[in-house]
Write a protein that holds these residues in place. Structure first.
Motif, short mmCIF file in Angstrom:
data_model
loop_
_atom_site.label_atom_id
_atom_site.label_comp_id
_atom_site.label_asym_id
_atom_site.label_seq_id
_atom_site.Cartn_x
_atom_site.Cartn_y
_atom_site.Cartn_z
N ALA A 40 0.81 -1.15 0.08
CA ALA A 40 0.09 -0.08 -0.01
C ALA A 40 0.82 1.24 -0.01
CB ALA A 40 -1.02 -0.12 1.07
N GLY A 41 1.85 1.15 0.75
CA GLY A 41 2.82 2.41 0.68
C GLY A 41 3.37 2.70 -0.61
N LYS A 42 3.71 1.49 -1.50
CA LYS A 42 4.28 1.94 -2.76
C LYS A 42 3.11 2.41 -3.81
CE LYS A 42 8.36 0.18 -2.22
NZ LYS A 42 9.66 0.95 -2.20
N GLN A 43 2.15 2.31 -3.27
CA GLN A 43 0.90 2.86 -4.12
C GLN A 43 0.58 4.19 -3.51
OE1 GLN A 43 -0.08 1.72 -7.07
NE2 GLN A 43 0.13 -0.43 -7.15
N SER A 44 1.23 4.82 -3.04
CA SER A 44 0.84 6.01 -2.27
C SER A 44 0.43 7.11 -3.28
CB SER A 44 1.87 6.56 -1.38
OG SER A 44 3.00 7.13 -1.81
N HIS A 45 0.85 6.93 -4.63
CA HIS A 45 0.38 7.93 -5.71
C HIS A 45 -0.79 7.60 -6.26
CE1 HIS A 45 2.30 4.49 -7.29
NE2 HIS A 45 1.75 4.86 -8.53
N ASN A 46 -1.27 6.41 -5.87
CA ASN A 46 -2.73 5.90 -6.43
C ASN A 46 -3.31 5.58 -5.43
OD1 ASN A 46 -4.34 4.42 -7.79
ND2 ASN A 46 -3.12 3.70 -9.32
N ASN A 47 -4.40 6.34 -5.02
CA ASN A 47 -5.23 6.28 -3.88
C ASN A 47 -6.33 5.14 -4.22
OD1 ASN A 47 -4.57 8.14 -2.28
ND2 ASN A 47 -5.73 9.48 -2.92
N GLU A 48 -6.46 4.70 -5.48
CA GLU A 48 -7.68 3.49 -5.75
C GLU A 48 -6.80 2.30 -5.55
OE1 GLU A 48 -9.40 3.98 -9.70
OE2 GLU A 48 -10.27 6.14 -8.91
N ALA A 49 -5.57 2.28 -6.07
CA ALA A 49 -4.87 0.96 -5.94
C ALA A 49 -4.71 0.84 -4.48
CB ALA A 49 -3.52 1.12 -6.56
N GLN A 50 -4.07 1.77 -3.78
CA GLN A 50 -3.78 1.62 -2.33
C GLN A 50 -5.01 1.01 -1.53
OE1 GLN A 50 -2.92 5.49 -0.08
NE2 GLN A 50 -1.08 4.39 0.47
N ASN A 51 -6.18 1.57 -1.89
CA ASN A 51 -7.63 1.06 -1.16
C ASN A 51 -7.65 -0.26 -1.52
OD1 ASN A 51 -7.94 3.60 0.31
ND2 ASN A 51 -9.34 4.23 -1.42
#
Length: 140
Positions: A40-51
């Motif tokens: 999730a931290g690696k997807q911090s630029h992409n809120n949808e992916a992080q969620n």
């Protein structure tokens, strides 16, 4: 949604270097919560992916792990990239010496440094256990 979540999670491993396995031999899966948090931290630029990653169940992540490893070996062609480092870059002896000393960190570092120019290959070892690394080197 699960397929997109798989893609999101897999990308953080093979492209961003989130480790699936610990440093032991043959290698044990890291804590699922640790994998989820790092991914999730690696997807911090992409809120949808992080969620999507944060909403995956432990069972879903556990079920994705062998699929991600298989993808790295097949679709991402790790064998081709690993052999290129060993043969083209002349690192076979380094790999063999490091394996003899059970220095898997050195194997990972040697591979990463040789593939540093290739963002789609340099982090592929993050999805493999040390047993997988041994098998790759034994096949050289």
């Amino acid at each position: 949604m699960a397929d997109v979540a798989f893609i999101d999670l897999a990308w953080t491993i093979w492209h961003e270097g989130v480790r699936i396995y610990d440093d032991s031999f043959p290698g044990h899966v890291r804590s699922i919560n640790g994998i989820r948090s790092d991914a999730a931290g690696k997807q911090s630029h992409n809120n949808e992916a992080q969620n999507r990653i944060n909403n995956l169940s432990n069972n879903e992540i556990e079920n994705y792990i062998p699929q991600i490893t298989d993808q790295i070996m097949s679709t991402r062609q790790l064998g081709v990239h690993f052999n290129w480092v060993a043969l083209h870059e002349g690192k076979r002896k380094n790999f063999l010496d490091s394996l003899a000393n059970s220095d898997f960190a050195s194997i990972r570092s040697t591979y990463y440094n040789a593939q540093n120019h290739n963002p789609d290959a340099r982090e592929l070892l993050a999805g493999l256990s040390n047993r997988h690394l041994k098998d790759l080197i034994d096949a050289l």
